[in-house]
Design a protein around this motif. Structure first.
Motif, PDB file in Angstrom:
ATOM      1  N   ARG A 281     -20.393   3.040 -80.582  1.00  0.00           N
ATOM      2  CA  ARG A 281     -20.704   3.477 -79.229  1.00  0.00           C
ATOM      3  C   ARG A 281     -22.183   3.311 -78.880  1.00  0.00           C
ATOM      4  O   ARG A 281     -22.739   4.095 -78.120  1.00  0.00           O
ATOM      5  CB  ARG A 281     -20.232   4.925 -79.003  1.00  0.00           C
TER       6      ARG A 281
ATOM      7  N   ASN B 103     -14.998   4.706 -73.474  1.00  0.00           N
ATOM      8  CA  ASN B 103     -16.292   5.272 -73.875  1.00  0.00           C
ATOM      9  C   ASN B 103     -17.366   5.094 -72.807  1.00  0.00           C
ATOM     10  O   ASN B 103     -18.558   5.058 -73.111  1.00  0.00           O
ATOM     11  CB  ASN B 103     -16.739   4.659 -75.198  1.00  0.00           C
TER      12      ASN B 103
ATOM     13  N   GLY C 258     -21.816   6.433 -75.922  1.00  0.00           N
ATOM     14  CA  GLY C 258     -21.187   5.334 -75.219  1.00  0.00           C
ATOM     15  C   GLY C 258     -22.055   4.956 -74.037  1.00  0.00           C
ATOM     16  O   GLY C 258     -23.282   5.062 -74.087  1.00  0.00           O
TER      17      GLY C 258
END
Length: 507
Positions: free
Chosen positions: A235, A425, A452
């Protein structure tokens, strides 16, 4: 009782993502660290990946009218000093040559001798030396636009190296163009950004977000920097390519002038743009799994690997006859406007060892043919984008009919998985509390639980930007081009915001 599932790569992504990445690079035989700190040796499989990227992108660039050139690795120090902002931005990363000969000293060791009259900078990027050439090549508006590209290596001193992602020396392509008007030069920078985006999505199965960098992240000496940002499986963001509108800054520094159609002398407007071997690192982190590399068929140097399996010498001839016939038939087929790339692994080692090597290297399709397959008339087909134990048995003629479509399905599946991860995300955030929770939450061992891409309002101030960077180690990845991106209130300062920007932790 140990319930841990066994994988080819240890640790797994969830256990230790940075170490997982290093282990994939090793297991897939992509690269290794060299004796010079910060530099890497790109091994055959890794370089074959770069050649695939290079071939495809080179064709796309040439199709738009750009021509390839090559400029020297050494740049006179004086050239960099002409553009103050540019040299300031790269000064700490420059490697400098100060001598041109080695001599043996009294201690019997070699020592630098004969200092150069002027130090030479090893190319960190080529705007300055190409600008000097443009000033000689461009005299009239008839010489414009001038569109060139070079494939080269560059050196930027790196204190925290990581194979493919950050190395002192890396490979890249850099495009440089000169135009008669501001509009043409800016249009070129945006046109290339779109070309890159289509290449990332179609060829690398990599969804990206495009936009403009804030002033703090702008290329030194540019008026505008446009970027492509990918999200990988821990992420974090990776800047996978940039395109710069340089205005007249480098033209004025290098005296790139031309006589326009009205007989008036004008400074040219320029752009530059590039992508690098960082794309390979991004491919690993975006698509890889706990068994190694997972390659989209378009970029994989081998799309189909055939594994002949036999235990006795008398089985060998029959198996290899079928294997060789199948390989020749596959070569007659095409995928993505190219002949399908197939190889046979004839090494006389265990079938399990062979199979795992190709799993770790990410080859899209593995075909196993042993005495059982020869007797039944079926071949065993295994897809890399699915579970290791999943397989399908098909008659050879049916497999050949399905093969191009099968590769297309794998390509789409890999892209879809990456696109879903990006969507899952990415979050729209309106409060400081939610924003901090999104980026700062950790488990009892200190591992990040969240993160993210976050779209949030920003007041445009460097103060707010630096505070978030200090608190959360995040940066503004880009100011996105979203027609629905309307003004609002910055949740961090309470001041007005022109629109949302994209925040993330990044490599």
């Amino acid at each position: 009782m140990n319930l841990r599932k066994e994988f080819a790569i240890s640790p797994t992504r969830n256990e230790d993502f940075p170490e997982w990445y290093q282990q994939v690079v090793t297991a897939a035989e992509l690269a290794e660290n060299s004796e010079v700190r910060g530099c890497m040796i790109i091994k055959p499989w890794g370089y074959a990946l770069w050649e695939r990227i290079q071939k495809e992108l080179d064709q796309r660039i040439k199709a738009t009218g750009h021509k390839n050139v090559y400029f020297p690795l050494f740049i006179p120090l004086e050239y960099l000093q002409r553009e103050a902002e540019h040299v300031e931005g790269f000064a700490k990363e420059c490697a400098v040559v100060t001598h041109h000969r080695l001599e043996k000293g009294p201690d019997g060791k070699l020592h630098p001798a004969s200092p150069l009259t002027e130090p030479l900078v090893i190319r960190p990027t080529s705007e300055t030396i190409i600008g000097a050439a443009f000033s000689r090549w461009i005299q009239s508006y008839r010489d414009l636009p001038l569109l060139i590209n070079q494939w080269a290596n560059v050196v930027r001193w790196e204190m925290r190296p990581r194979l493919f992602l950050r190395t002192t020396e890396f490979l890249w392509q850099e495009g440089h163009t000169a135009h008669a008007t501001k509009e043409e030069a800016k249009e070129e920078a945006l046109f290339i950004l779109k070309l890159y985006e289509e290449f990332m999505r179609a060829f690398l199965a990599l969804p990206v977000i495009t936009g403009e960098k804030p002033e703090s992240e702008r290329f030194p000496g540019a008026d505008n920097t446009f970027t492509l940002e990918a999200l990988v499986q821990d992420r974090k963001a990776v800047q996978v390519g940039t395109s710069h509108f340089l205005g007249q800054n480098f033209s004025k520094a290098n005296n790139i002038r031309f006589l326009d159609s009205q007989g008036k002398m004008e400074f040219a407007w320029t752009s530059s743009w590039g992508v690098s071997t960082r794309l390979i690192g991004t491919l690993i982190m975006a698509h890889g799994d706990d068994n190694g590399l997972v390659l989209p068929p378009t970029v994989s140097p081998i799309q189909v690997i055939i594994l002949p399996l036999f235990k006795k010498e008398e089985e060998k001839t029959k198996v290899l006859d079928v294997v060789n016939f199948l390989a020749e038939e596959i070569k007659k087929l095409s995928f993505a406007a190219e002949p399908i790339r197939v190889e046979i692994d004839k090494r006389e080692i265990g079938g399990g060892v062979k199979s795992w090597e190709w799993i770790k290297k990410g080859v899209p399709l593995r075909i196993e043919i042993g005495s059982q397959e020869v007797s039944s008339g079926l071949i065993t087909v295994k897809r890399r984008d699915k579970g290791v134990k999943e397989k399908e048995q098909l008659p050879a003629h049916v497999f050949l009919e399905k093969l191009p479509q099968l590769l297309s399905e794998i390509q789409k599946a890999i892209y879809s998985r990456a696109e879903n991860f990006l969507k899952q995300n990415t979050r729209l955030i309106d409060t400081k509390e939610e924003f901090y929770e999104f980026f700062a939450s950790k488990d009892s061992k200190g591992n990040e639980l969240s993160g993210g891409f976050a779209y949030a309002h920003w007041d445009g101030s460097r103060e707010t930007e630096e505070k978030l960077k200090e608190d959360l180690k995040i940066t503004i990845r880009c100011i996105p081009w979203d027609p629905q991106n309307t003004p609002g209130i910055c949740p961090f300062s309470g001041r007005p915001s022109k629109g949302r920007v994209l925040f993330a932790k990044a490599y």
